[in-house]
Write a protein that holds these residues in place. Structure first.
Motif, PDB file in Angstrom:
ATOM      1  N   LEU A 110       2.613   0.503  -5.026  1.00  0.00           N
ATOM      2  CA  LEU A 110       3.584   1.597  -5.095  1.00  0.00           C
ATOM      3  C   LEU A 110       4.361   1.558  -6.397  1.00  0.00           C
ATOM      4  N   LEU A 111       4.816   0.392  -6.787  1.00  0.00           N
ATOM      5  CA  LEU A 111       5.640   0.274  -7.986  1.00  0.00           C
ATOM      6  C   LEU A 111       4.856   0.600  -9.252  1.00  0.00           C
ATOM      7  N   GLU A 112       3.549   0.399  -9.218  1.00  0.00           N
ATOM      8  CA  GLU A 112       2.724   0.694 -10.387  1.00  0.00           C
ATOM      9  C   GLU A 112       2.174   2.115 -10.380  1.00  0.00           C
ATOM     10  N   SER A 113       2.382   2.826  -9.295  1.00  0.00           N
ATOM     11  CA  SER A 113       1.825   4.168  -9.179  1.00  0.00           C
ATOM     12  C   SER A 113       2.523   5.145 -10.119  1.00  0.00           C
ATOM     13  N   PRO A 114       1.763   5.881 -10.939  1.00  0.00           N
ATOM     14  CA  PRO A 114       2.389   6.913 -11.781  1.00  0.00           C
ATOM     15  C   PRO A 114       3.104   7.980 -10.961  1.00  0.00           C
TER      16      PRO A 114
END
Length: 724
Positions: A523-527
């Motif tokens: 989630l944190l890396e999702s654009p």
């Protein structure tokens, strides 16, 4: 023979006869044709014109032949409507002339002999139809003058002559500037409406142009192809310069198949320009082999970038139109070019819903439902009975819909139509037991299943309507929408049966897995999540836990620091902190330090330091201060366009705005949302599928880019004229 019973011809006849009565006398031939303007006055003033598609070569007849034709008949003994129009007696409003010796009554279609006298014709009207002289005299006397009639007749003659197959383009030639304008308009019609170049050879199109502009010669497809290439190259140069201004480009790759089963790849560039406009420009459409359609995508994208003078570093990420393409190319693109890959939200959502509908009981009910719809589509008697029942209650607008397996929205439309027409369908099936012997009907529990399934599907359909809106085209709207779907359908399933619970559970499980909703790191890396934070409507990230929000804020702060340190002074000048103190070295620095020490020892400073601790803003870089200010900024209304907000607030948060321009450029779908979530095939998909491969790339390129680049140019010119 022209149909003089039609309204338009009757009006023309009424305007072309003389008001006085008496026997008809042929009008003397007008030997001197007045020259007509490009748009004849008669066409401008008189809308009910007669345009017959036959007798095209009338103007080639000699003077004697023309005189003979006007006195009685055409070259083959058949009269024309123009001869009837020239009769003076109002009796001719009720007759059509058949050759030299017969006329036909328009009322009863009886044929009478004619010997240059209307006496018999008048007696027939009185005796058979009770139409007397008093009625004839009551006809409107808005007859045209002799000069108007002559111009009208000449316009009709000329329109008949100037058809593509007649070859009689001997009238006054179309002026060169006007001819050039018409040529350009024909070309624009082709790429704006996605017509093949062969449209100029169509008979109907030739007749239309021949009537509107008789002296204009239509271009050949070869000539149009040359013009198309020229226009394509000009617009391509403008697009190349425009793309050079993009801060970050998102490439979208769409694979589609033509009617000839040829596979094409359309590559589109998405970015946000300096004026915060969302740009979506087609770069190229190329034919690919089906076996290699999802392979070697990186090389194709790199070649297209090079053609427009762009480097691989200008690409932020790649949007694929299918999970298969994402899986086949994702790692390769990341390793070779550093591009991250995303999958089209519409396609991913379709797969999630498909998994939910694969429950056995649902598939069985949907299969029976399709059989019922198919029965009414194929049985005319049953359809007639159904329509009659709907007419009785004034619900004729309700229609049965057959779903398409590739579009889940049609499945909900089929279920809704069946439920709306349930009583009528059951009634018809009971009235036609023989015809429905082999037809399975839905059982009561299956009707109940469809009734419970529709609200769940309708909620997801509402989500697609949300993503179709202009302000929600960015991927920033995606994660709030997906979490909203998961929560809403979960609540709907609480009071539903076991089957619906299973359906909802499968859909929620697929949504969670494909978008990584349960994986914190993903989630944190999702654009999409970062884009939601940079959208002033969703920056609170209510779908994340407080700890994840704090972690995301920290990561965005690090991203800003990296961007800041990697930018040149000129590029970051508008957001760099005031560095005057660093410009002076040695003693100046020590003096400034001593001054700060003296200031800190003052009572006012020490009081705040003692009571509240050291002020964090003193050592905070300006870009971090911008981020903190953005976080505490009030939320926008959900109907606000985030690009408009950033255009008005870029000067307040320039560093954050630079990051927003990069992430908000990522679209939620690989194609336009209207096309991605459509229930049927769009006009674009239908028309491009029949274009010839020779000119397909140029036509699609101009179709997508011409108007947009023109609007950008006009907007820039307006801004330059009015800088304030």
């Amino acid at each position: 023979m022209a149909d003089v019973n039609s309204k338009r011809v009757s009006q023309f006849l009424q305007k072309c006869v003389k008001p006085e009565g008496g026997e008809a006398q042929p009008k003397e031939e007008v030997t001197e044709e007045p020259s007509l303007p490009l748009v004849p006055q008669s066409v401008q003033e008189e809308t009910p014109m007669v345009f017959n598609a036959y007798n095209m070569a009338a103007a080639n007849l000699g003077p004697s032949s023309r005189r003979k034709r006007e006195k009685g008949g055409g070259p083959e003994g058949t009269s024309t409507a123009l001869y009837v129009d020239r009769r003076k007696s109002k009796v001719w409003n009720y007759y059509t002339k058949l050759g030299d010796a017969y006329v036909e009554c328009n009322v009863c279609k009886k044929q009478l002999s004619f010997h240059n006298s209307t006496t018999t014709m008048r007696e027939h009207l009185v005796r058979k139809h009770s139409i007397r002289d008093t009625l004839l005299s009551q006809l409107k006397d808005d007859q045209t003058s002799e000069s108007d009639y002559a111009a009208q007749e000449n316009a009709v003659k000329r329109s008949r002559q100037m058809t593509p197959e007649s070859g009689l383009y001997h009238a006054a030639s179309c002026s060169e500037p006007r001819s050039d304008v018409i040529l350009e308009l024909v070309l624009e019609m082709i790429f704006r409406d996605l017509h093949p170049l062969s449209v100029v050879k169509d008979k109907g199109f030739g007749l239309l142009v021949g009537y509107l502009e008789p002296s204009f010669t239509l271009p050949s497809p070869v000539q149009l192809s040359s013009m198309l290439w020229h226009r394509y190259n000009v617009v391509k140069q403008h697009l190349e310069r425009y793309l050079q201004t993009a801060q970050a480009i998102v490439l979208c790759a769409e694979l589609w198949v033509s009617r000839l089963s040829q596979t094409y790849l359309t590559i589109t560039a998405n970015f946000i320009d300096g004026e915060w406009r969302r740009a979506r420009c087609v770069m190229e459409t190329q034919q690919v082999h089906r076996d290699e359609a999802e392979g070697d995508l990186g090389e194709k994208l790199y070649a297209v970038l090079a053609e427009f003078g762009l480097s691989s570093k200008s690409v932020f990420c790649v949007m694929h139109d299918s999970p298969g393409s994402t899986a086949a190319n994702g790692q390769r693109l990341q390793k070779a070019y550093g591009w991250s890959s995303l999958c089209c939200a519409a396609r991913t959502l379709h797969l999630c819903i498909k998994a939910g509908l694969e429950v056995e009981q649902v598939q069985e009910a949907l299969g029976i439902a399709r059989g019922i719809v198919r029965y009414f589509q194929q049985d005319a008697k049953a359809t007639c009975s159904l329509n009659s029942k709907l007419e009785a209650i004034n619900k004729t607008k309700l229609k049965l819909v057959m779903d398409a397996g590739s579009r889940w929205i049609t499945t909900i439309e089929m279920c809704e139509s069946l439920l709306d027409l349930k009583w009528a369908i059951m009634s018809v099936l009971e009235e036609h037991p023989k015809g429905t012997a082999a037809l399975r009907n839905l059982a009561d529990h299956q009707w109940k299943l469809l009734q419970d399934l529709v609200p769940v599907m309708r909620t997801i359909k509402i989500a697609t309507s949300f993503l179709r809106e202009e302000q929600n085209a960015s991927v920033s709207s995606l994660m709030p929408c997906i979490h909203g779907i998961v929560a809403a359908i979960g609540q709907q399933s609480e009071e539903a049966g076991a089957v619906i619970k299973t359906v909802v559970g499968n859909i929620r499980s697929e949504l969670t897995q494909r978008w990584g909703l349960a994986e914190d790191e993903k989630l944190l890396e999702s654009p999409a999540v970062i884009a939601s934070f940079l959208d002033p409507r969703f920056k609170e990230l209510r779908f994340l836990s407080p700890s994840l929000r704090s972690e995301l804020h920290r990561r965005v702060k690090n991203m800003l620091s990296q961007v800041f340190h990697h930018q040149s002074p000129s590029a970051t000048q508008f957001w760099m902190p005031n560095a005057d103190s660093k410009a002076e070295g040695g003693d100046a620095g020590s003096q400034l330090s001593a001054h700060k020490d003296r200031c800190s020892s003052t009572p006012s400073q020490s009081m705040y330091d003692i009571l509240l601790g050291k002020d964090p803003t003193e050592s905070m870089p300006e870009i971090h201060q911008q981020l903190e200010n953005y976080i505490v900024e009030p939320l926008c209304k959900r109907s606000t366009n985030p690009l408009d907000w950033w255009k008005n607030n870029e000067h307040r948060f320039p560093a954050v705005a630079r990051l927003s321009r990069q992430y908000l450029a990522v679209p939620a779908t690989a194609v336009l949302p209207e096309q991605a979530f459509a229930a049927g095939e769009s006009v674009l998909e239908h028309r491009r599928a029949v274009l010839a491969p020779e000119n397909l790339d140029q036509i699609l390129f101009l179709h997508q880019n011409f108007d947009f680049l023109e609007s950008v140019r006009n907007s820039n010119e307006t801004r330059n004229r009015n800088p304030h």
